[in-house]
Design a protein around this motif. Sequence first.
Motif, short mmCIF file in Angstrom:
data_model
loop_
_atom_site.label_atom_id
_atom_site.label_comp_id
_atom_site.label_asym_id
_atom_site.label_seq_id
_atom_site.Cartn_x
_atom_site.Cartn_y
_atom_site.Cartn_z
N VAL A 1 3.90 -18.47 8.03
CA VAL A 1 3.05 -17.75 7.06
C VAL A 1 3.44 -16.28 6.97
CG1 VAL A 1 1.12 -19.34 7.37
CG2 VAL A 1 1.26 -17.28 8.79
N GLY A 2 4.53 -15.90 7.61
CA GLY A 2 5.04 -14.54 7.47
C GLY A 2 4.48 -13.51 8.41
N LEU A 3 3.70 -13.93 9.41
CA LEU A 3 3.15 -12.97 10.37
C LEU A 3 4.13 -12.68 11.51
CD1 LEU A 3 -0.56 -14.16 10.52
CD2 LEU A 3 0.37 -12.15 9.36
N LEU A 4 5.13 -13.53 11.65
CA LEU A 4 6.26 -13.28 12.54
C LEU A 4 7.54 -13.51 11.74
CD1 LEU A 4 5.37 -15.21 15.85
CD2 LEU A 4 5.37 -12.73 15.54
N THR A 5 8.58 -12.77 12.06
CA THR A 5 9.88 -13.09 11.49
C THR A 5 10.46 -14.27 12.27
OG1 THR A 5 11.13 -11.63 12.98
CG2 THR A 5 10.23 -10.65 10.96
N ARG A 6 11.45 -14.94 11.68
CA ARG A 6 12.07 -16.06 12.40
C ARG A 6 12.77 -15.56 13.66
NH1 ARG A 6 9.38 -20.27 11.31
NH2 ARG A 6 10.89 -21.29 12.67
N GLU A 7 13.28 -14.35 13.62
CA GLU A 7 13.92 -13.78 14.81
C GLU A 7 12.89 -13.56 15.91
OE1 GLU A 7 16.61 -9.90 16.17
OE2 GLU A 7 15.99 -10.15 14.07
#
Length: 211
Positions: free
Chosen positions: A50-56
């Motif tokens: 949901v965009g609250l963390l980056t995939r990195e």
Amino acid sequence: MADSPSRSGVFQASTDKRLEAFAESISFDRRMYQQDIRGSIAHADMLASVGLLTREEFSTIRDTLKEIEAELDADQFPIRFELEDIHMHIEQALIDRIGDVGRKLHTARSRNDQVSTDVRMWVREALDTVDARLLELQRAFLSRCERDFDVVLPAYTHLQRAQPVIRPPLLDGVYRKTAARSGPRRRLSPTRQRMLAWRCGGRRNHAANRS
């Protein structure tokens, strides 16, 4: 300065050791570390989706949690009673290793959510273990039925010995009790189904609905 993250910013003095001994649960809830880590990885994956963390950031959290799990598997993870429970041990280790990125894991999740999820996962897996062992017991009874036709035992009535019987009917009777509709394996199934209900955020959502 308070030495427990759960009380930091509230009390300045160190916690009395008697209170630490009273409040800790790490001595018995450390057995849930695998469930806690799996739940945290799933939660981090959701935060990334949901965009609250980056995939990195998600990859960093996931890989570090797996490192912590490996240390717990090998019994090389330090236990500190001031950290109270397995959830805080893992969370604090994550923050110590990757800094503020580790703090983001607590986003959209309360400690109550975490405890409820871990307990349900642990109980569900424990029920599966019990069920597998009961199945082994049933098979053992049937196996002995086939092998013990020449074994004669005294039957009992009112706690007194009665006529002699061969062993297989007795073993078959025990097997049928464990396999019956009211038997232990059948009773495990509805309990396991209740453990599958996902309750994360339940209290907050209930409060939001009421308001």
